[in-house]
Motif scaffolding. Structure first.
Motif, PDB file in Angstrom:
ATOM      1  N   GLY A 240      44.557  43.930  37.712  1.00  0.00           N
ATOM      2  CA  GLY A 240      44.175  44.595  36.474  1.00  0.00           C
ATOM      3  C   GLY A 240      42.781  44.231  36.010  1.00  0.00           C
ATOM      4  N   LEU A 241      42.446  42.945  36.024  1.00  0.00           N
ATOM      5  CA  LEU A 241      41.096  42.523  35.658  1.00  0.00           C
ATOM      6  C   LEU A 241      40.086  42.881  36.740  1.00  0.00           C
ATOM      7  CD1 LEU A 241      41.555  38.924  34.159  1.00  0.00           C
ATOM      8  CD2 LEU A 241      40.955  41.006  32.926  1.00  0.00           C
ATOM      9  N   GLY A 242      40.432  42.603  37.985  1.00  0.00           N
ATOM     10  CA  GLY A 242      39.488  42.809  39.070  1.00  0.00           C
ATOM     11  C   GLY A 242      39.020  44.240  39.193  1.00  0.00           C
ATOM     12  N   HIS A 243      39.940  45.199  39.055  1.00  0.00           N
ATOM     13  CA  HIS A 243      39.525  46.592  39.231  1.00  0.00           C
ATOM     14  C   HIS A 243      38.595  47.029  38.114  1.00  0.00           C
ATOM     15  CE1 HIS A 243      42.190  48.458  36.210  1.00  0.00           C
ATOM     16  NE2 HIS A 243      41.752  49.649  36.589  1.00  0.00           N
ATOM     17  N   MET A 244      38.767  46.452  36.894  1.00  0.00           N
ATOM     18  CA  MET A 244      37.832  46.763  35.815  1.00  0.00           C
ATOM     19  C   MET A 244      36.493  46.068  36.048  1.00  0.00           C
ATOM     20  SD  MET A 244      39.242  48.959  33.959  1.00  0.00           S
ATOM     21  CE  MET A 244      37.673  49.055  33.123  1.00  0.00           C
TER      22      MET A 244
ATOM     23  N   PRO B 154      34.604  27.725  48.557  1.00  0.00           N
ATOM     24  CA  PRO B 154      34.098  28.760  49.464  1.00  0.00           C
ATOM     25  C   PRO B 154      33.385  29.903  48.743  1.00  0.00           C
ATOM     26  CG  PRO B 154      36.331  28.124  50.059  1.00  0.00           C
ATOM     27  CD  PRO B 154      36.048  27.514  48.729  1.00  0.00           C
ATOM     28  N   TYR B 155      33.820  30.198  47.517  1.00  0.00           N
ATOM     29  CA  TYR B 155      33.168  31.269  46.751  1.00  0.00           C
ATOM     30  C   TYR B 155      31.834  30.808  46.193  1.00  0.00           C
ATOM     31  CZ  TYR B 155      37.860  33.193  47.056  1.00  0.00           C
ATOM     32  OH  TYR B 155      39.066  33.655  47.521  1.00  0.00           O
ATOM     33  N   LEU B 156      31.765  29.548  45.761  1.00  0.00           N
ATOM     34  CA  LEU B 156      30.486  29.020  45.279  1.00  0.00           C
ATOM     35  C   LEU B 156      29.419  29.074  46.367  1.00  0.00           C
ATOM     36  CD1 LEU B 156      31.851  25.965  43.272  1.00  0.00           C
ATOM     37  CD2 LEU B 156      30.737  27.987  42.299  1.00  0.00           C
ATOM     38  N   ALA B 157      29.851  28.925  47.616  1.00  0.00           N
ATOM     39  CA  ALA B 157      28.905  28.976  48.734  1.00  0.00           C
ATOM     40  C   ALA B 157      28.292  30.359  48.908  1.00  0.00           C
ATOM     41  CB  ALA B 157      29.607  28.548  50.017  1.00  0.00           C
ATOM     42  N   THR B 158      28.932  31.399  48.351  1.00  0.00           N
ATOM     43  CA  THR B 158      28.383  32.750  48.479  1.00  0.00           C
ATOM     44  C   THR B 158      27.332  33.062  47.405  1.00  0.00           C
ATOM     45  OG1 THR B 158      30.034  33.872  47.099  1.00  0.00           O
ATOM     46  CG2 THR B 158      30.594  33.520  49.415  1.00  0.00           C
ATOM     47  N   LEU B 159      27.158  32.163  46.448  1.00  0.00           N
ATOM     48  CA  LEU B 159      26.165  32.380  45.394  1.00  0.00           C
ATOM     49  C   LEU B 159      24.774  31.981  45.860  1.00  0.00           C
ATOM     50  CD1 LEU B 159      28.109  31.041  42.281  1.00  0.00           C
ATOM     51  CD2 LEU B 159      27.372  33.405  42.646  1.00  0.00           C
ATOM     52  N   ALA B 160      23.804  32.771  45.439  1.00  0.00           N
ATOM     53  CA  ALA B 160      22.404  32.417  45.663  1.00  0.00           C
ATOM     54  C   ALA B 160      21.972  31.402  44.603  1.00  0.00           C
ATOM     55  CB  ALA B 160      21.539  33.672  45.592  1.00  0.00           C
ATOM     56  N   ARG B 161      20.772  30.866  44.768  1.00  0.00           N
ATOM     57  CA  ARG B 161      20.241  29.920  43.785  1.00  0.00           C
ATOM     58  C   ARG B 161      20.307  30.507  42.373  1.00  0.00           C
ATOM     59  NH1 ARG B 161      15.026  30.426  44.243  1.00  0.00           N
ATOM     60  NH2 ARG B 161      14.893  31.330  42.163  1.00  0.00           N
ATOM     61  N   ASP B 162      20.709  29.680  41.408  1.00  0.00           N
ATOM     62  CA  ASP B 162      20.842  30.047  39.992  1.00  0.00           C
ATOM     63  C   ASP B 162      21.999  31.020  39.740  1.00  0.00           C
ATOM     64  OD1 ASP B 162      18.740  28.399  39.194  1.00  0.00           O
ATOM     65  OD2 ASP B 162      17.257  29.987  39.501  1.00  0.00           O
ATOM     66  N   GLY B 163      22.905  31.127  40.701  1.00  0.00           N
ATOM     67  CA  GLY B 163      24.056  31.985  40.504  1.00  0.00           C
ATOM     68  C   GLY B 163      25.096  31.326  39.616  1.00  0.00           C
ATOM     69  N   ALA B 164      26.070  32.131  39.189  1.00  0.00           N
ATOM     70  CA  ALA B 164      27.113  31.631  38.295  1.00  0.00           C
ATOM     71  C   ALA B 164      28.462  32.235  38.669  1.00  0.00           C
ATOM     72  CB  ALA B 164      26.782  31.963  36.847  1.00  0.00           C
ATOM     73  N   LEU B 165      29.495  31.412  38.599  1.00  0.00           N
ATOM     74  CA  LEU B 165      30.866  31.872  38.769  1.00  0.00           C
ATOM     75  C   LEU B 165      31.572  31.708  37.431  1.00  0.00           C
ATOM     76  CD1 LEU B 165      33.275  31.155  41.742  1.00  0.00           C
ATOM     77  CD2 LEU B 165      34.084  31.131  39.384  1.00  0.00           C
ATOM     78  N   ILE B 166      32.130  32.804  36.925  1.00  0.00           N
ATOM     79  CA  ILE B 166      32.806  32.788  35.634  1.00  0.00           C
ATOM     80  C   ILE B 166      34.313  32.943  35.846  1.00  0.00           C
ATOM     81  CG2 ILE B 166      33.012  33.872  33.369  1.00  0.00           C
ATOM     82  CD1 ILE B 166      30.336  32.549  33.805  1.00  0.00           C
ATOM     83  N   GLN B 167      35.069  31.983  35.319  1.00  0.00           N
ATOM     84  CA  GLN B 167      36.520  31.989  35.452  1.00  0.00           C
ATOM     85  C   GLN B 167      37.152  32.859  34.366  1.00  0.00           C
ATOM     86  OE1 GLN B 167      37.987  30.054  38.019  1.00  0.00           O
ATOM     87  NE2 GLN B 167      39.730  31.373  37.566  1.00  0.00           N
ATOM     88  N   LEU B 168      37.933  33.845  34.793  1.00  0.00           N
ATOM     89  CA  LEU B 168      38.655  34.712  33.866  1.00  0.00           C
ATOM     90  C   LEU B 168      40.168  34.525  33.996  1.00  0.00           C
ATOM     91  CD1 LEU B 168      36.599  38.016  34.294  1.00  0.00           C
ATOM     92  CD2 LEU B 168      36.238  36.155  32.665  1.00  0.00           C
ATOM     93  N   GLY B 169      40.642  34.385  35.245  1.00  0.00           N
ATOM     94  CA  GLY B 169      42.051  34.105  35.458  1.00  0.00           C
ATOM     95  C   GLY B 169      42.382  32.681  35.035  1.00  0.00           C
ATOM     96  N   LEU B 170      43.614  32.484  34.533  1.00  0.00           N
ATOM     97  CA  LEU B 170      44.008  31.173  34.009  1.00  0.00           C
ATOM     98  C   LEU B 170      45.201  30.632  34.795  1.00  0.00           C
ATOM     99  CD1 LEU B 170      43.580  28.983  31.868  1.00  0.00           C
ATOM    100  CD2 LEU B 170      45.123  30.269  30.357  1.00  0.00           C
TER     101      LEU B 170
END
Length: 349
Positions: free
Chosen positions: A187-191, A255-271
């Motif tokens: 539900g979140l991902g498709h949006m 593994p997902y953090l490794a896909t970020l370029a320099r100065d990238g950000a991962l935002i947690q939405l799922g709990l």
């Protein structure tokens, strides 16, 4: 008080059963809404089944509400009878703290008042009751305008899933040409896919299921990476500016953090209900990465999101359900058997 038909849980194991709920008479700044549709959110399931803590029963869930204004208080300025409106995840906040004054009511320092299951600030003896009901009364400051021409049923999930993904993308200032990853295609991902594409981003969907690749591409994703494929994950290294993590199950973020370029950000939405594996500091330090979280959106930002979605033709992919099928829909949500949101047709109560 006005008594209206509703569906409520009476215990953690009762399921949802026909009930009634009392609504206050509209005060000077209140808007009474005849509810037409209410989205089903996975948080509804967690809450009524007491999976997130103690619950006061009976409880009417539902915080993705769309309907028509039926009455307004004498001091209401922004709404008139007959307008199509929405109510999202909160119906009040302290209105005095820094977060509230800056338009971030979701982060109210005294705690925002949830649309259901929260102590009502007007009456400390009352627990708020949600949108699986024929009507609701809400302070005008927490009511949204639904733009003309939107499919009302498909607009309902925008009030939670839509703004939950829109808000972090705006916070990160995602621009045309940026590369955005979305972990999970529920539900979140498709949006997240639709809104990131609306902002002009190139979108990569991460999924554990190769069978979801066609669905992700149909939603507008540019790339799909099966996260259990080590070679595919390695091929995505250093390619993304931002990632939205929509998964509520425990998983390894490294593994997902490794896909970020320099100065990238991962935002947690799922709990996730349990602790996640630790993040490797070296991944963060080596590329000046950021890991953060985000909660729904403020009222002004939610209105901005609705207007953005109307302008770009964005809506949730939904399946309408009747009140008698709510328990079955909940079981299907838990099993992941929905593309991508259920919406209650309130006329079936």
């Amino acid at each position: 008080m006005t008594e209206v038909k509703a569906y409520a849980a009476t215990s953690p194991t009762s399921g949802l059963v026909p009930s009634t709920v009392e609504r206050r008479e509209p005060g000077a700044h209140d808007v009474e809404i005849a509810i037409e549709f209410c989205g089903l959110c996975h948080s509804d399931v967690h809450t009524i089944r007491a999976e997130w803590g103690q619950v006061s029963y009976p409880l009417v869930p539902g915080h993705e509400i769309v309907g028509t204004v039926s009455r307004v208080g004498k001091a209401v300025q922004g709404f008139t009878v007959g307008q199509v409106v929405g109510v999202g995840c909160m119906v009040d906040s302290c209105r005095e703290c820094g977060s509230c004054l800056e338009g971030f009511e979701q982060y109210c320092e005294m705690g925002n008042t949830g649309t259901y299951g929260a102590v009502d600030r007007r009456n400390g003896d009352t627990i708020t009751q949600g949108g699986y009901a024929k009507a609701i009364v809400v302070d005008e400051n927490y009511v949204l305008h639904i733009p003309e021409g939107m499919n009302l049923a498909a607009a309902a999930p925008l009030l939670c899933a839509g703004v939950t993904t829109y808000s972090p993308l705006r916070y990160l200032d995602v621009q045309e040409g940026d590369a955005v990853g979305v972990i999970g295609l529920g539900g979140l991902g498709h949006m997240g896919v639709k809104i990131a594409k609306g902002l002009g981003a190139t979108v990569t969907v991460f999924t554990t299921s190769a069978a979801k690749a066609d669905a992700a591409l149909a939603l507008g994703a540019d790339h799909v990476v099966v996260s259990t494929d080590a070679e595919a994950m390695a091929g995505a290294a250093n390619s993304l500016n931002a990632i939205l993590d929509t998964v509520a199950a425990v998983h390894d973020l490294n593994p997902y953090l490794a896909t970020l370029a320099r100065d990238g950000a991962l935002i947690q939405l799922g709990l996730p209900a349990e602790a996640m594996p630790p993040i490797q500091p070296g991944l963060m330090i080596g590329k000046r990465l950021a890991y953060g979280g985000s909660l729904i959106g403020g009222i002004a930002e939610t209105q901005e999101m609705l207007d953005f979605c109307a302008e770009h033709g964005i809506a949730s992919d939904i399946e309408l359900v009747a009140a008698s099928d709510l328990d079955a829909a909940y079981d299907r949500m838990v099993a992941g058997d929905v593309k991508y949101r259920f919406v209650l047709d309130v006329s079936t109560l």
